[in-house]
Write an enzyme that holds these catalytic residues in place. Structure first.
Site, mmCIF file in Angstrom:
data_model
loop_
_atom_site.group_PDB
_atom_site.id
_atom_site.type_symbol
_atom_site.label_atom_id
_atom_site.label_comp_id
_atom_site.label_asym_id
_atom_site.label_seq_id
_atom_site.Cartn_x
_atom_site.Cartn_y
_atom_site.Cartn_z
ATOM 1 N N LYS A 99 23.346 66.180 80.091
ATOM 2 C CA LYS A 99 22.698 66.564 78.832
ATOM 3 C C LYS A 99 23.558 67.578 78.083
ATOM 4 C CE LYS A 99 19.514 69.964 78.886
ATOM 5 N NZ LYS A 99 19.754 71.061 77.933
ATOM 6 N N ASN A 100 23.989 68.612 78.806
ATOM 7 C CA ASN A 100 24.673 69.711 78.116
ATOM 8 C C ASN A 100 26.091 69.356 77.701
ATOM 9 O OD1 ASN A 100 22.416 71.206 78.127
ATOM 10 N ND2 ASN A 100 22.964 72.454 79.906
ATOM 11 N N ARG A 145 18.202 73.534 71.271
ATOM 12 C CA ARG A 145 19.167 74.576 70.969
ATOM 13 C C ARG A 145 20.594 74.032 70.921
ATOM 14 N NH1 ARG A 145 18.667 79.993 71.010
ATOM 15 N NH2 ARG A 145 20.744 80.849 71.218
ATOM 16 N N ASP A 200 13.712 81.087 73.775
ATOM 17 C CA ASP A 200 12.886 80.116 74.486
ATOM 18 C C ASP A 200 12.433 80.681 75.809
ATOM 19 O OD1 ASP A 200 15.007 79.807 76.165
ATOM 20 O OD2 ASP A 200 15.717 77.972 75.219
ATOM 21 N N ASP A 209 21.205 77.156 85.709
ATOM 22 C CA ASP A 209 20.291 76.020 85.549
ATOM 23 C C ASP A 209 19.745 75.515 86.887
ATOM 24 O OD1 ASP A 209 20.551 76.161 82.845
ATOM 25 O OD2 ASP A 209 21.983 74.517 82.667
HETATM 26 N N1 EPU Z 1 25.067 85.120 74.593
HETATM 27 C C1 EPU Z 1 25.207 86.172 73.709
HETATM 28 N N2 EPU Z 1 25.695 85.915 72.456
HETATM 29 C C2 EPU Z 1 26.032 84.663 72.054
HETATM 30 C C3 EPU Z 1 25.891 83.578 72.957
HETATM 31 C C4 EPU Z 1 25.400 83.853 74.243
HETATM 32 O O1 EPU Z 1 24.898 87.310 74.034
HETATM 33 O O2 EPU Z 1 26.449 84.492 70.908
HETATM 34 C C5 EPU Z 1 24.526 85.379 75.941
HETATM 35 C C6 EPU Z 1 23.179 84.684 76.165
HETATM 36 O O3 EPU Z 1 22.113 85.444 75.664
HETATM 37 C C7 EPU Z 1 23.160 84.544 77.671
HETATM 38 C C8 EPU Z 1 24.643 84.370 78.036
HETATM 39 O O4 EPU Z 1 25.376 84.778 76.886
HETATM 40 O O5 EPU Z 1 22.691 85.718 78.258
HETATM 41 C C9 EPU Z 1 25.058 82.950 78.362
HETATM 42 O O6 EPU Z 1 24.563 82.046 77.404
HETATM 43 P P1 EPU Z 1 25.379 80.782 76.921
HETATM 44 O O7 EPU Z 1 25.736 80.976 75.490
HETATM 45 O O8 EPU Z 1 26.477 80.457 77.881
HETATM 46 O O9 EPU Z 1 24.255 79.662 77.003
HETATM 47 P P2 EPU Z 1 24.089 78.482 75.991
HETATM 48 O O10 EPU Z 1 25.417 77.998 75.604
HETATM 49 O O11 EPU Z 1 23.124 78.865 74.928
HETATM 50 C C10 EPU Z 1 24.149 76.537 77.732
HETATM 51 C C11 EPU Z 1 23.212 75.476 78.197
HETATM 52 C C12 EPU Z 1 22.094 76.094 79.040
HETATM 53 C C13 EPU Z 1 22.734 76.826 80.209
HETATM 54 C C14 EPU Z 1 23.730 77.881 79.689
HETATM 55 C C15 EPU Z 1 24.480 78.609 80.781
HETATM 56 C C16 EPU Z 1 23.337 73.861 76.432
HETATM 57 C C17 EPU Z 1 22.638 73.139 75.360
HETATM 58 N N3 EPU Z 1 22.628 74.780 77.077
HETATM 59 O O12 EPU Z 1 23.374 77.401 76.898
HETATM 60 O O13 EPU Z 1 21.329 75.012 79.536
HETATM 61 O O14 EPU Z 1 21.736 77.463 80.967
HETATM 62 O O15 EPU Z 1 24.714 77.231 78.839
HETATM 63 O O16 EPU Z 1 25.157 77.722 81.600
HETATM 64 O O17 EPU Z 1 24.489 73.599 76.734
HETATM 65 C C18 EPU Z 1 19.380 73.863 80.259
HETATM 66 O O18 EPU Z 1 20.047 72.839 80.270
HETATM 67 O O19 EPU Z 1 18.218 73.914 80.762
HETATM 68 C C19 EPU Z 1 19.956 75.087 79.677
HETATM 69 C C20 EPU Z 1 19.219 76.125 79.338
#
Ligand code: EPU
Length: 423
Positions: free
Chosen positions: A28-29, A100, A124, A312
Site C-alpha cells: 500500500k505505502n 494521507r 489520525d 506499522d
Molecule cells: N514528521 C514530522 N514532520 C514532517 C513529516 C513527518 O515531524 O514533515 C514526523 C511524524 O510526525 C512522525 C515521524 O516524522 O513522528 C515519521 O513520520 P513519516 O513522515 O515517516 O510518516 P509518513 O510518511 O506520514 C508513512 C506511512 C505510515 C508509516 C510511516 C512510518 C504512508 C502513506 N504512510 O507515513 O503508514 O507508519 O511512514 O513508516 O506511506 C500505515 O500504513 O498504517 C501507516 C500509518
C-alpha cells in the site's frame, strides 16, 4: 474503478491455528506513491502487483480528479494510468483527507505545473503527523509555500535543485521531495532520507521513467534533474507489513504459515524478533515460513525508522506480547499516539500498561473475547489476530479500516483455517 462493499463488523472465533500458505501483493505505502509518480510523465504508465485495497481506489479517484484516466483490473492487480499533457493543479481536501498518502501529489504537481493547491491532511488515530519537512524542502527547491484555508498552496515557476537535510527521515517527505526534484534544474541532495523499501521502490520507478537518482536505499539521495520523464511499467514491491502480519499470526496461534511473494530481507528485524521469541523462521527464495510449537517468549521491541522494527507492525507486536510467556517493554519511537488501540487489547484481557511512549506488557496464556473497536489499519489487523487467541467470539467494530491496507485479509485468514467473517 470497481468498488467492493465494506463490511464494518468482523466476527472472529478464537482457537484456530493458522496453517498453510498465503501470497502477499504489492505494498500500500508504495503503490500510492507510484500512482502519484505517473503524473510526472504524459502518456500511459502501467503498475502491476497492485493490491486490491480501498486506498488504491481513493488514490485513483484523486488522479482522475487531476485529469488522468485510470483502468484498474483488480483481479490481475494491474492499474493503467493515462496522464494528459496538462494535469490539474488542485487536490481537493475531500480526497486528501481520506488517505494521507495522497499528499505526495504535491511534488509531481509542483514539478509539472509550477503550482499546486493540495488539501492539508489531518491528524489520525496514530498521533499528530506534521508536514513541516515536506514544506521546508519544497521551499529549498525554490517554491513559495503557504497554508491557506486548509490547503497547502505552492508556486515555483521552475524548481531548482538544492541540498536538503531532513531533521527526521520522514517517509513521505523524502518521497514528495524526490517526486519534485527529479524535474528540478540541477542537483538535489536529500540527506537523512528515509530508507524504507517503499521509498526505494518509488526511486526505482522514477529511474525507469528516466530520472537520475544515486544512493537509492541509502540515507543520501542525489538527484540530477532531467528535462522530462517518460511513462513506464513497474511492479510494486511486496507489502512487508502484510507479510509481517502473517508471520506474527503464525507465532501467536502456534501455527505454520508460508508467506509467498514476499521479501524476507525487508523484514530482518521483525523475523529476528520472532525467532528470539521462539518461533522457527525459515527463509525461502520467494518469502519465508514461520512456525511455532510453543507459547512465544516475551521480547522487548523498539520501533524505529527502517531498517529498525517498523512502527506499522507495533500493534501486532503488542498483540504477540499479550499472549507471550513473561513480560516485555515495547517502545514506540516514530509516532506519538500509536497506543490508542492498547485499551481495546485490554478489553480482550491483555495486561498492558502505557507509560509515555512505552507499553509494559505482561503476557497471559489466553485472551478473552469481547467487542472491540478499530481505530486504524494496523490496529485492526492486531485486534483480529488477538481475537484468534481469545476464547469465544470477538466482534471487531469499524473493521472497514483493515480493508484500506489488507487485500482480502478475511479470506486469507480463512484459507489458513481461521474462523473470521465479515458482517
Ligand atoms: N514528521 C514530522 N514532520 C514532517 C513529516 C513527518 O515531524 O514533515 C514526523 C511524524 O510526525 C512522525 C515521524 O516524522 O513522528 C515519521 O513520520 P513519516 O513522515 O515517516 O510518516 P509518513 O510518511 O506520514 C508513512 C506511512 C505510515 C508509516 C510511516 C512510518 C504512508 C502513506 N504512510 O507515513 O503508514 O507508519 O511512514 O513508516 O506511506 C500505515 O500504513 O498504517 C501507516 C500509518
Amino acid at each position: 474503478m470497481p468498488q467492493t462493499p465494506s463490511y464494518d463488523r468482523w466476527v472472529v472465533r478464537g482457537g484456530a491455528r493458522l496453517v498453510g500458505e498465503v501470497t502477499v501483493s504489492g505494498a500500500k505505502n508504495s503503490v500510492l506513491k507510484l500512482l502519484a509518480a505517473t503524473l510526472l510523465a504524459p502518456g500511459r504508465s502501467v503498475l502491476t502487483n497492485v493490491p486490491d485495497i480501498a486506498d488504491v481506489r481513493i488514490m485513483g479517484e484523486l488522479l482522475q480528479s487531476l485529469g488522468a484516466e485510470l483502468h484498474h483490473d483488480a483481479a490481475a492487480g494491474v492499474v493503467t494510468v493515462d496522464v494528459p499533457e496538462l494535469v490539474g493543479d488542485v487536490a481537493e481536501y475531500d480526497l486528501v483527507r481520506r488517505i494521507r498518502g495522497s499528499f505526495v501529489v504535491l511534488g509531481p504537481l509542483l514539478a509539472r505545473r509550477g503550482r499546486a493547491r493540495v488539501g492539508l491532511p489531518g491528524g489520525d488515530a496514530i498521533g499528530s503527523r506534521q508536514i513541516d519537512l515536506h514544506l521546508a524542502g519544497m521551499a529549498l527547491l525554490g517554491a513559495e509555500v503557504s497554508v491557506e484555508h486548509g490547503y497547502v498552496v505552492a508556486t515555483s515557476g521552475n524548481l531548482v535543485g538544492a541540498p536538503i537535510w531532513l531533521d527526521i527521515p520522514s517517509v513521505m517527505a523524502t518521497e514528495n521531495l524526490l517526486l519534485a526534484s527529479v524535474l528540478a534544474k540541477g542537483t538535489t541532495v536529500i540527506d537523512n532520507a528515509a530508507r524504507e523499501p517503499e521509498v526505494a521502490d518509488l526511486a526505482h520507478m522514477l529511474v525507469a521513467m528516466g530520472a537520475q537518482i544515486d544512493g537509492i536505499g541509502t540515507s543520501t539521495l542525489t538527484i540530477e534533474g532531467v528535462e522530462g520523464l517518460r511513462p513506464c511499467e513497474h511492479a510494486t514491491v511486496p507489502d512487508r507489513i502484510v507479510a509481517g502480519t502473517f508471520a506474527v499470526g503464525a507465532a501467536m496461534t502456534l501455527g505454520d504459515v508460508t508467506v509467498r511473494d514476499a521479501r524476507a530481507e525487508h523484514l530482518d528485524m521483525p523475523l529476528t524478533k520472532l525467532a528470539e521469541a521462539g518461533a522457527q523462521v525459515d527463509l525461502l527464495p520467494d518469502g519465508f515460513r514461520v512456525r511455532a510449537d510453543r507459547r512465544p517468549t516475551a521480547v522487548d521491541v523498539s520501533t524505529l525508522y527502517y531498517p529498525g522494527f517498523p512502527t506499522d507492525l507495533q500493534p501486532l507486536a503488542i498483540a504477540l506480547l499479550a499472549i507471550s510467556e513473561g513480560s516485555a517493554m515495547l517502545t514506540e519511537n516514530v509516532f506519538d499516539g500509536r497506543f490508542q488501540f492498547v485499551d481495546e487489547l485490554v478489553r480482550l484481557g491483555a495486561d498492558a500498561h502505557v507509560n509515555g511512549h512505552h507499553v509494559m506488557v505482561r503476557g497471559r496464556p489466553q485472551l478473552s473475547s469481547a467487542p472491540v473497536q478499530v481505530g486504524d489499519i494496523r490496529a485492526g489487523a492486531a485486534l483480529i489476530l488477538a481475537g484468534l487467541v481469545a476464547d469465544g467470539v470477538t466482534e471487531v467494530y469499524d473493521a472497514g479500516h483493515i480493508e484500506r491496507g489488507y487485500a482480502g485479509f478475511d479470506a486469507q485468514l480463512r484459507s489458513l483455517g481461521a474462523d473470521v467473517t465479515r458482517r
